[in-house]
Design a protein around this motif. Structure first.
Motif, mmCIF file in Angstrom:
data_model
loop_
_atom_site.group_PDB
_atom_site.id
_atom_site.type_symbol
_atom_site.label_atom_id
_atom_site.label_comp_id
_atom_site.label_asym_id
_atom_site.label_seq_id
_atom_site.Cartn_x
_atom_site.Cartn_y
_atom_site.Cartn_z
ATOM 1 N N SER A 4 -4.985 9.219 17.123
ATOM 2 C CA SER A 4 -5.641 9.019 15.839
ATOM 3 C C SER A 4 -5.638 10.343 15.079
ATOM 4 O O SER A 4 -5.902 11.399 15.654
ATOM 5 N N GLY A 5 -5.291 10.302 13.801
ATOM 6 C CA GLY A 5 -5.237 11.510 12.985
ATOM 7 C C GLY A 5 -3.861 12.141 12.901
ATOM 8 O O GLY A 5 -3.647 13.066 12.112
ATOM 9 N N ALA A 6 -2.904 11.647 13.698
ATOM 10 C CA ALA A 6 -1.541 12.195 13.663
ATOM 11 C C ALA A 6 -0.886 11.882 12.326
ATOM 12 O O ALA A 6 -1.108 10.824 11.741
ATOM 13 N N ARG A 7 -0.067 12.817 11.854
ATOM 14 C CA ARG A 7 0.655 12.627 10.597
ATOM 15 C C ARG A 7 1.987 11.950 10.854
ATOM 16 O O ARG A 7 2.634 12.201 11.865
ATOM 17 N N GLY A 8 2.381 11.096 9.906
ATOM 18 C CA GLY A 8 3.656 10.405 10.006
ATOM 19 C C GLY A 8 4.257 10.215 8.627
ATOM 20 O O GLY A 8 3.683 10.625 7.616
ATOM 21 N N ARG A 9 5.416 9.566 8.600
ATOM 22 C CA ARG A 9 6.123 9.323 7.345
ATOM 23 C C ARG A 9 6.643 7.899 7.332
ATOM 24 O O ARG A 9 7.231 7.427 8.312
ATOM 25 N N ILE A 10 6.446 7.205 6.223
ATOM 26 C CA ILE A 10 6.934 5.836 6.072
ATOM 27 C C ILE A 10 8.462 5.862 5.996
ATOM 28 O O ILE A 10 9.036 6.554 5.159
ATOM 29 N N GLU A 11 9.105 5.112 6.876
ATOM 30 C CA GLU A 11 10.560 5.028 6.903
ATOM 31 C C GLU A 11 11.068 3.693 6.367
ATOM 32 O O GLU A 11 12.209 3.581 5.956
ATOM 33 N N ARG A 12 10.204 2.662 6.410
ATOM 34 C CA ARG A 12 10.615 1.334 5.952
ATOM 35 C C ARG A 12 9.384 0.498 5.659
ATOM 36 O O ARG A 12 8.348 0.660 6.305
ATOM 37 N N HIS A 37 0.801 -1.214 0.000
ATOM 38 C CA HIS A 37 0.000 0.000 0.000
ATOM 39 C C HIS A 37 0.839 1.272 0.000
ATOM 40 O O HIS A 37 0.447 2.280 -0.556
ATOM 41 N N PHE A 38 1.982 1.240 0.659
ATOM 42 C CA PHE A 38 2.777 2.449 0.860
ATOM 43 C C PHE A 38 4.231 2.187 0.491
ATOM 44 O O PHE A 38 4.646 1.044 0.376
ATOM 45 N N GLN A 39 4.997 3.263 0.352
ATOM 46 C CA GLN A 39 6.425 3.130 0.108
ATOM 47 C C GLN A 39 7.182 4.173 0.904
ATOM 48 O O GLN A 39 6.593 5.115 1.435
ATOM 49 N N TYR A 40 8.483 3.998 0.975
ATOM 50 C CA TYR A 40 9.335 4.897 1.729
ATOM 51 C C TYR A 40 9.063 6.350 1.341
ATOM 52 O O TYR A 40 8.973 6.689 0.174
ATOM 53 N N GLY A 41 8.929 7.188 2.355
ATOM 54 C CA GLY A 41 8.736 8.618 2.131
ATOM 55 C C GLY A 41 7.294 9.057 2.036
ATOM 56 O O GLY A 41 7.011 10.252 2.088
#
Length: 145
Positions: free
Chosen positions: A106-114, A83-87
């Motif tokens: 819930s609702g917090a923003r994040g970033r995919i690191e791995r 579903h997702f990729q780095y970044g």
């Protein structure tokens, strides 16, 4: 060194390709090609005499990018894109707790690191604030920017 792919072969990128500073007009680190994208081999060569580099034309973006042999597979090979990729920027769907204390709301923003494939499906390492959390795909959704 033997090449794995021939001119005209359709290949798939298995990791995101970002600008390493060699693509004019793009910032260093900028996403050039999303993983899972397919293109056609136009030529191949070597880098530092020990890495095979393929020039791949991605038709959907009309972009020609150099890809290392370990970054591509045959387009016909089995592939699970995830579903997702780095970044990718994501939003937490659920409150996350550590030892009974709320760590991420819930609702917090994040970033995919791995990204990983766990025994029970996709697992992602996500940075929320200053902390990293391993979460299943069901716990996050893509932030449409």
């Amino acid at each position: 060194m033997r090449t794995k792919f021939a001119l005209g072969d359709e290949v798939r990128v298995i990791r995101a390709i970002r600008n390493d500073g060699t693509m004019y007009g793009y910032a260093t680190g900028e996403l050039l090609v999303r993983r899972g994208s397919t293109g056609f081999v136009r030529s191949c060569g070597t880098f530092l005499l020990d890495q095979i580099i393929y020039q791949v034309h991605f038709l959907t973006s009309d972009m020609i990018v150099g890809c290392r042999e370990q970054e591509i597979i045959s387009a016909a090979a089995a592939w699970h894109a995830g579903h997702f990729q780095y970044g990718d920027s994501v939003i937490c769907r659920h409150t996350l707790t550590v030892e009974g204390k709320v760590a991420v709301r819930s609702g917090a923003r994040g970033r995919i690191e791995r990204t990983d494939q766990g025994e029970n499906g996709e697992i992602y390492t996500v940075m929320f604030g200053e902390r990293w959390f391993q979460v299943p795909a069901s716990a996050i959704k893509l932030l449409e920017e």
